[in-house]
Write a protein that holds these residues in place. Structure first.
Motif, PDB file in Angstrom:
ATOM      1  N   GLY A 166      -0.521  10.716 -11.636  1.00  0.00           N
ATOM      2  CA  GLY A 166      -0.610  11.507 -10.413  1.00  0.00           C
ATOM      3  C   GLY A 166      -1.373  10.829  -9.290  1.00  0.00           C
ATOM      4  O   GLY A 166      -1.613  11.445  -8.253  1.00  0.00           O
ATOM      5  N   PHE A 167      -1.756   9.558  -9.468  1.00  0.00           N
ATOM      6  CA  PHE A 167      -2.529   8.858  -8.445  1.00  0.00           C
ATOM      7  C   PHE A 167      -1.766   8.790  -7.118  1.00  0.00           C
ATOM      8  O   PHE A 167      -0.533   8.874  -7.080  1.00  0.00           O
ATOM      9  CB  PHE A 167      -2.885   7.448  -8.914  1.00  0.00           C
ATOM     10  N   ASP A 168      -2.500   8.612  -6.031  1.00  0.00           N
ATOM     11  CA  ASP A 168      -1.897   8.427  -4.711  1.00  0.00           C
ATOM     12  C   ASP A 168      -1.608   6.936  -4.513  1.00  0.00           C
ATOM     13  O   ASP A 168      -2.526   6.117  -4.552  1.00  0.00           O
ATOM     14  CB  ASP A 168      -2.836   8.929  -3.621  1.00  0.00           C
ATOM     15  N   PRO A 169      -0.356   6.553  -4.280  1.00  0.00           N
ATOM     16  CA  PRO A 169      -0.031   5.120  -4.177  1.00  0.00           C
ATOM     17  C   PRO A 169      -0.782   4.390  -3.065  1.00  0.00           C
ATOM     18  O   PRO A 169      -1.219   3.249  -3.262  1.00  0.00           O
ATOM     19  CB  PRO A 169       1.477   5.121  -3.917  1.00  0.00           C
ATOM     20  N   LEU A 170      -0.928   5.008  -1.892  1.00  0.00           N
ATOM     21  CA  LEU A 170      -1.596   4.303  -0.797  1.00  0.00           C
ATOM     22  C   LEU A 170      -3.072   4.081  -1.099  1.00  0.00           C
ATOM     23  O   LEU A 170      -3.649   3.068  -0.684  1.00  0.00           O
ATOM     24  CB  LEU A 170      -1.436   5.075   0.515  1.00  0.00           C
ATOM     25  N   ASP A 171      -3.698   5.000  -1.832  1.00  0.00           N
ATOM     26  CA  ASP A 171      -5.094   4.818  -2.238  1.00  0.00           C
ATOM     27  C   ASP A 171      -5.258   3.568  -3.095  1.00  0.00           C
ATOM     28  O   ASP A 171      -6.349   2.987  -3.162  1.00  0.00           O
ATOM     29  CB  ASP A 171      -5.577   6.022  -3.061  1.00  0.00           C
ATOM     30  N   VAL A 172      -4.190   3.178  -3.771  1.00  0.00           N
ATOM     31  CA  VAL A 172      -4.221   2.007  -4.648  1.00  0.00           C
ATOM     32  C   VAL A 172      -3.777   0.755  -3.903  1.00  0.00           C
ATOM     33  O   VAL A 172      -4.463  -0.276  -3.913  1.00  0.00           O
ATOM     34  CB  VAL A 172      -3.308   2.234  -5.882  1.00  0.00           C
ATOM     35  N   VAL A 173      -2.632   0.836  -3.252  1.00  0.00           N
ATOM     36  CA  VAL A 173      -2.021  -0.359  -2.664  1.00  0.00           C
ATOM     37  C   VAL A 173      -2.823  -0.885  -1.477  1.00  0.00           C
ATOM     38  O   VAL A 173      -2.957  -2.109  -1.298  1.00  0.00           O
ATOM     39  CB  VAL A 173      -0.562  -0.063  -2.270  1.00  0.00           C
ATOM     40  N   ALA A 174      -3.381   0.006  -0.653  1.00  0.00           N
ATOM     41  CA  ALA A 174      -4.140  -0.459   0.515  1.00  0.00           C
ATOM     42  C   ALA A 174      -5.341  -1.321   0.103  1.00  0.00           C
ATOM     43  O   ALA A 174      -5.462  -2.463   0.561  1.00  0.00           O
ATOM     44  CB  ALA A 174      -4.573   0.722   1.381  1.00  0.00           C
ATOM     45  N   PRO A 175      -6.234  -0.827  -0.763  1.00  0.00           N
ATOM     46  CA  PRO A 175      -7.340  -1.716  -1.183  1.00  0.00           C
ATOM     47  C   PRO A 175      -6.868  -2.905  -2.004  1.00  0.00           C
ATOM     48  O   PRO A 175      -7.452  -3.992  -1.909  1.00  0.00           O
ATOM     49  CB  PRO A 175      -8.261  -0.796  -1.990  1.00  0.00           C
ATOM     50  N   PHE A 176      -5.797  -2.744  -2.779  1.00  0.00           N
ATOM     51  CA  PHE A 176      -5.292  -3.875  -3.565  1.00  0.00           C
ATOM     52  C   PHE A 176      -4.882  -5.020  -2.646  1.00  0.00           C
ATOM     53  O   PHE A 176      -5.278  -6.179  -2.854  1.00  0.00           O
ATOM     54  CB  PHE A 176      -4.095  -3.419  -4.416  1.00  0.00           C
ATOM     55  N   GLU A 177      -4.096  -4.721  -1.625  1.00  0.00           N
ATOM     56  CA  GLU A 177      -3.627  -5.762  -0.692  1.00  0.00           C
ATOM     57  C   GLU A 177      -4.793  -6.431   0.016  1.00  0.00           C
ATOM     58  O   GLU A 177      -4.854  -7.657   0.142  1.00  0.00           O
ATOM     59  CB  GLU A 177      -2.674  -5.137   0.328  1.00  0.00           C
TER      60      GLU A 177
ATOM     61  N   GLU B 239      -7.154  -6.425 -10.198  1.00  0.00           N
ATOM     62  CA  GLU B 239      -6.178  -5.980 -11.178  1.00  0.00           C
ATOM     63  C   GLU B 239      -6.077  -4.462 -11.195  1.00  0.00           C
ATOM     64  O   GLU B 239      -7.023  -3.748 -10.830  1.00  0.00           O
ATOM     65  CB  GLU B 239      -6.532  -6.492 -12.574  1.00  0.00           C
ATOM     66  N   LEU B 240      -4.906  -3.990 -11.604  1.00  0.00           N
ATOM     67  CA  LEU B 240      -4.675  -2.567 -11.806  1.00  0.00           C
ATOM     68  C   LEU B 240      -4.915  -2.264 -13.279  1.00  0.00           C
ATOM     69  O   LEU B 240      -4.344  -2.927 -14.158  1.00  0.00           O
ATOM     70  CB  LEU B 240      -3.253  -2.185 -11.413  1.00  0.00           C
ATOM     71  N   VAL B 241      -5.750  -1.286 -13.550  1.00  0.00           N
ATOM     72  CA  VAL B 241      -6.123  -0.972 -14.932  1.00  0.00           C
ATOM     73  C   VAL B 241      -5.931   0.520 -15.179  1.00  0.00           C
ATOM     74  O   VAL B 241      -5.730   1.307 -14.244  1.00  0.00           O
ATOM     75  CB  VAL B 241      -7.592  -1.368 -15.212  1.00  0.00           C
ATOM     76  N   SER B 242      -6.022   0.912 -16.420  1.00  0.00           N
ATOM     77  CA  SER B 242      -6.062   2.324 -16.780  1.00  0.00           C
ATOM     78  C   SER B 242      -7.043   2.501 -17.930  1.00  0.00           C
ATOM     79  O   SER B 242      -7.416   1.524 -18.592  1.00  0.00           O
ATOM     80  CB  SER B 242      -4.673   2.845 -17.180  1.00  0.00           C
ATOM     81  N   ALA B 243      -7.448   3.712 -18.168  1.00  0.00           N
ATOM     82  CA  ALA B 243      -8.368   3.980 -19.269  1.00  0.00           C
ATOM     83  C   ALA B 243      -7.696   3.744 -20.617  1.00  0.00           C
ATOM     84  O   ALA B 243      -8.374   3.473 -21.612  1.00  0.00           O
ATOM     85  CB  ALA B 243      -8.887   5.414 -19.184  1.00  0.00           C
ATOM     86  N   GLU B 244      -6.368   3.840 -20.624  1.00  0.00           N
ATOM     87  CA  GLU B 244      -5.636   3.713 -21.878  1.00  0.00           C
ATOM     88  C   GLU B 244      -5.175   2.297 -22.162  1.00  0.00           C
ATOM     89  O   GLU B 244      -4.666   2.017 -23.252  1.00  0.00           O
ATOM     90  CB  GLU B 244      -4.416   4.648 -21.859  1.00  0.00           C
ATOM     91  N   GLY B 245      -5.297   1.407 -21.197  1.00  0.00           N
ATOM     92  CA  GLY B 245      -4.827   0.042 -21.371  1.00  0.00           C
ATOM     93  C   GLY B 245      -3.533  -0.201 -20.622  1.00  0.00           C
ATOM     94  O   GLY B 245      -3.124   0.603 -19.779  1.00  0.00           O
ATOM     95  N   PRO B 246      -2.869  -1.328 -20.904  1.00  0.00           N
ATOM     96  CA  PRO B 246      -1.632  -1.646 -20.196  1.00  0.00           C
ATOM     97  C   PRO B 246      -0.579  -0.544 -20.382  1.00  0.00           C
ATOM     98  O   PRO B 246      -0.262  -0.157 -21.511  1.00  0.00           O
ATOM     99  CB  PRO B 246      -1.168  -2.954 -20.853  1.00  0.00           C
TER     100      PRO B 246
END
Length: 218
Positions: free
Chosen positions: A10-21, A37-44
């Motif tokens: 359910g994450f917001d894509p722009l919240d991720v992609v903007a800081p990633f770029e 890197e993009l991570v999750s609590a559960e792993g890849p």
């Protein structure tokens, strides 16, 4: 140094992609010293966002001991709706985040002297509702400020709030400003300005810190 951006369902894509770029561009500017890197609590895994089923790939498990930044985005979805009817609102998604393994991992990250936790938009609400921001200065999307305060955090209406090992940002586009501030903080203004020029974007607002004189009431 590492920048781990935490994906959750359910994450917001722009919240991720903007800081990633921005952070990737900053990494290029310092010869790759910053690993993003993009991570999750559960792993890849493939993680489904809250925006029309868009997915991103987490390539590793969140490691709270890696020096650098752990960045938590907000959620995307409807603001209102009946969860009993299957409507996954932003508050529901953020509360669900608090039930995942991400929370104890981020709690451990706060205990690491070389780690700073950062959030974009509703990411601070996710941490606040999980009991991680009590007594801390923070900001979030303007619609969630009351919730932030109700959890014991101290709301500050600044686009980016730097509270030491916690850096939070306001609405969705503030992820750009957050990432530029992190680059400035770690590598200095020359690197941050170089990335600003690359993206044809200038940071907005004053970064708030708990320093300086209190203004007189008007």
């Amino acid at each position: 140094m590492h920048a781990q951006i935490v994906l959750f369902d359910g994450f917001d894509p722009l919240d991720v992609v903007a800081p990633f770029e921005v952070l990737v561009a900053g990494s290029d500017a310092v010869g790759g010293e910053l690993e993003v890197e993009l991570v999750s609590a559960e792993g890849p895994r493939t993680v489904v966002s809250g925006s029309r089923g868009l997915t991103l790939q987490a390539t590793a498990r969140l490691d709270p001991a890696k020096p650098g930044y752990v960045i938590v985005p907000g959620a995307a979805g409807p603001i209102e709706g009946d969860p009993d009817e299957g409507v996954e609102t932003i508050p529901v998604l953020l509360a669900r985040f608090g039930e995942t393994e991400a929370v104890p991992l981020i709690r451990r990250a706060f205990e690491e002297p070389d780690v700073t936790v950062a959030t974009v938009c509703g990411g601070s609400l996710a941490l606040a509702m999980a009991g991680l921001l009590e007594g801390r200065h923070a900001n979030t999307h303007h619609l969630g400020v009351d919730v932030l305060e109700a959890t014991g955090a101290i709301p500050v209406r600044a686009r980016v709030v730097d509270d030491g090992d916690l850096v939070t940002a306001g609405g969705v586009t503030s992820g750009l400003d957050l990432a530029l501030h992190l680059l400035d903080r770690s590598y200095g203004p020359r690197v941050a300005i170089a990335v600003e020029e690359l993206f044809a974007y200038e940071r907005r607002g004053t970064v708030w810190t708990d320093t300086g004189r209190e203004p007189k009431p008007t």
